[in-house]
Design an enzyme around this catalytic site. Structure first.
Site, PDB file in Angstrom:
ATOM      1  N   GLU A 259       0.819  -1.219   0.000  1.00 46.53           N
ATOM      2  CA  GLU A 259       0.000   0.000   0.000  1.00 46.53           C
ATOM      3  C   GLU A 259       0.854   1.271   0.000  1.00 46.53           C
ATOM      4  O   GLU A 259       0.702   2.142   0.851  1.00 46.53           O
ATOM      5  CB  GLU A 259      -0.965  -0.027   1.192  1.00 46.53           C
ATOM      6  CG  GLU A 259      -1.910  -1.218   1.148  1.00 46.53           C
ATOM      7  CD  GLU A 259      -2.821  -1.308   2.367  1.00 46.53           C
ATOM      8  OE1 GLU A 259      -2.794  -0.395   3.216  1.00 46.53           O
ATOM      9  OE2 GLU A 259      -3.577  -2.297   2.462  1.00 46.53           O
TER      10      GLU A 259
ATOM     11  N   ASN B  24       2.159  -5.212  -3.042  1.00 47.80           N
ATOM     12  CA  ASN B  24       0.787  -5.605  -2.740  1.00 47.80           C
ATOM     13  C   ASN B  24      -0.056  -4.369  -2.441  1.00 47.80           C
ATOM     14  O   ASN B  24       0.402  -3.442  -1.770  1.00 47.80           O
ATOM     15  CB  ASN B  24       0.786  -6.538  -1.512  1.00 47.80           C
ATOM     16  CG  ASN B  24      -0.555  -7.154  -1.218  1.00 47.80           C
ATOM     17  OD1 ASN B  24      -1.145  -7.825  -2.059  1.00 47.80           O
ATOM     18  ND2 ASN B  24      -1.052  -6.940  -0.005  1.00 47.80           N
TER      19      ASN B  24
ATOM     20  N   HIS C 229     -10.249  -6.419  -2.456  1.00 50.95           N
ATOM     21  CA  HIS C 229     -11.366  -6.111  -1.555  1.00 50.95           C
ATOM     22  C   HIS C 229     -12.438  -5.430  -2.409  1.00 50.95           C
ATOM     23  O   HIS C 229     -12.370  -4.228  -2.673  1.00 50.95           O
ATOM     24  CB  HIS C 229     -10.899  -5.194  -0.422  1.00 50.95           C
ATOM     25  CG  HIS C 229      -9.893  -5.829   0.479  1.00 50.95           C
ATOM     26  ND1 HIS C 229     -10.147  -7.003   1.165  1.00 50.95           N
ATOM     27  CD2 HIS C 229      -8.628  -5.463   0.816  1.00 50.95           C
ATOM     28  CE1 HIS C 229      -9.087  -7.323   1.891  1.00 50.95           C
ATOM     29  NE2 HIS C 229      -8.156  -6.415   1.692  1.00 50.95           N
TER      30      HIS C 229
ATOM     31  N   GLU D 137      -6.090 -11.106  -0.939  1.00 51.29           N
ATOM     32  CA  GLU D 137      -6.966 -10.850   0.213  1.00 51.29           C
ATOM     33  C   GLU D 137      -8.439 -10.794  -0.228  1.00 51.29           C
ATOM     34  O   GLU D 137      -9.217  -9.974   0.253  1.00 51.29           O
ATOM     35  CB  GLU D 137      -6.593  -9.537   0.895  1.00 51.29           C
ATOM     36  CG  GLU D 137      -5.136  -9.454   1.326  1.00 51.29           C
ATOM     37  CD  GLU D 137      -4.764  -8.121   1.958  1.00 51.29           C
ATOM     38  OE1 GLU D 137      -5.683  -7.393   2.421  1.00 51.29           O
ATOM     39  OE2 GLU D 137      -3.567  -7.793   2.011  1.00 51.29           O
TER      40      GLU D 137
ATOM     41  N   ASP E 133     -12.170 -10.630  -0.897  1.00 51.06           N
ATOM     42  CA  ASP E 133     -13.514 -10.683  -0.350  1.00 51.06           C
ATOM     43  C   ASP E 133     -14.397  -9.756  -1.182  1.00 51.06           C
ATOM     44  O   ASP E 133     -13.908  -8.807  -1.790  1.00 51.06           O
ATOM     45  CB  ASP E 133     -13.576 -10.332   1.149  1.00 51.06           C
ATOM     46  CG  ASP E 133     -12.867  -9.043   1.524  1.00 51.06           C
ATOM     47  OD1 ASP E 133     -12.770  -8.129   0.683  1.00 51.06           O
ATOM     48  OD2 ASP E 133     -12.412  -8.927   2.679  1.00 51.06           O
TER      49      ASP E 133
END
Length: 240
Positions: free
Chosen positions: A41, A82, A118, A146, A148
């Site tokens: 990030e 990432n 996400h 990650e 979702d």
């Protein structure tokens, strides 16, 4: 930690702190992990650099410093960048693509790009395959790290159907690109999801509900995997 963020550091001292941390942690797990998330990030949504203690003191050099230190500590592991909102082609993923080009041209050991994924039901980014392919063309792996896909509550059959389709799309995007090496979901069941504590009124983002029962999204992922062509040879799980 507060001792780090509240301190006043010159570039030489902060570089030493960064290298020492990576050397100690990397050496502890050396040879035991497939990959490290080395920088995480580091860009804003508009592709500019995030303001951090590392960037403010070291400028962009903290990135090659970190990658070189990680490679020295664990020469076998793959080294990744990432972030979230980098799934499709866009301003933020463009920034990572340009950075990857620069790092590779400078001989920095970077091996992969992680897409946190996400996402929101019905909001799958465009140009997924094109984005994965362009990083693969640089010689980098791609991983969904990650995943979702959240929805606005309450849950309805229609939202679950769309969510299932979205999960299938994301899984297919990885299956269809040989350079995509894996998919990790952000926990397994909704009772452990981080979503409700951050996005009020949203949730039901995972493959299993709060009672550990598989949702339509689970079947969608299973169907994509079941129809995939398997290549390579499984060599066994890692045992510490």
């Amino acid at each position: 930690p507060s001792w780090l963020t509240s301190g006043t550091w010159d570039s030489a001292t902060l570089t030493s702190i960064l290298q020492n941390h990576i050397a100690n942690e990397g050496a502890h797990y050396a040879g035991k992990l497939y990959a490290w998330d080395v920088v995480n990030e580091i860009f804003n949504e508009d592709g500019t650099w995030r303001t951090t203690i590392w960037y403010n003191t070291l400028g962009t050099t903290f990135v090659p410093i970190a990658f070189n230190a990680a490679h020295a500590a664990d020469p076998v592991a793959k080294l990744y960048m990432n972030d979230y909102n980098v799934d499709g082609v866009g301003t933020k993923s463009d920034a990572y693509y340009a950075l990857a080009q620069t790092l590779l041209a400078d001989g920095v050991p970077v091996h992969g790009m992680g897409s946190q994924a996400h996402l929101i039901v019905g909001g799958i980014p465009g140009y997924l395959n094109a984005n994965i392919a362009r990083f693969n063309a640089l010689g980098l792996e791609w991983a969904i790290t990650e995943l979702d896909i959240r929805m606005t509550l309450p849950v309805t059959d229609a939202l679950q159907a769309t969510q299932a389709s979205n999960y299938g799309t994301m899984t297919t995007s990885c299956i269809n690109n040989a350079g995509c090496v894996g998919i990790t979901v952000w926990d397994t069941s909704d009772d452990y999801s981080w979503i409700p504590s951050v996005f009020s009124g949203q949730g039901s983002a995972l493959l299993f509900d709060a009672n550990k029962k598989p949702k339509p999204a689970y079947k969608a992922v299973a169907d994509v995997l079941a129809s995939a062509t398997v290549t390579g040879t499984f060599t066994g799980w890692y045992t510490p």
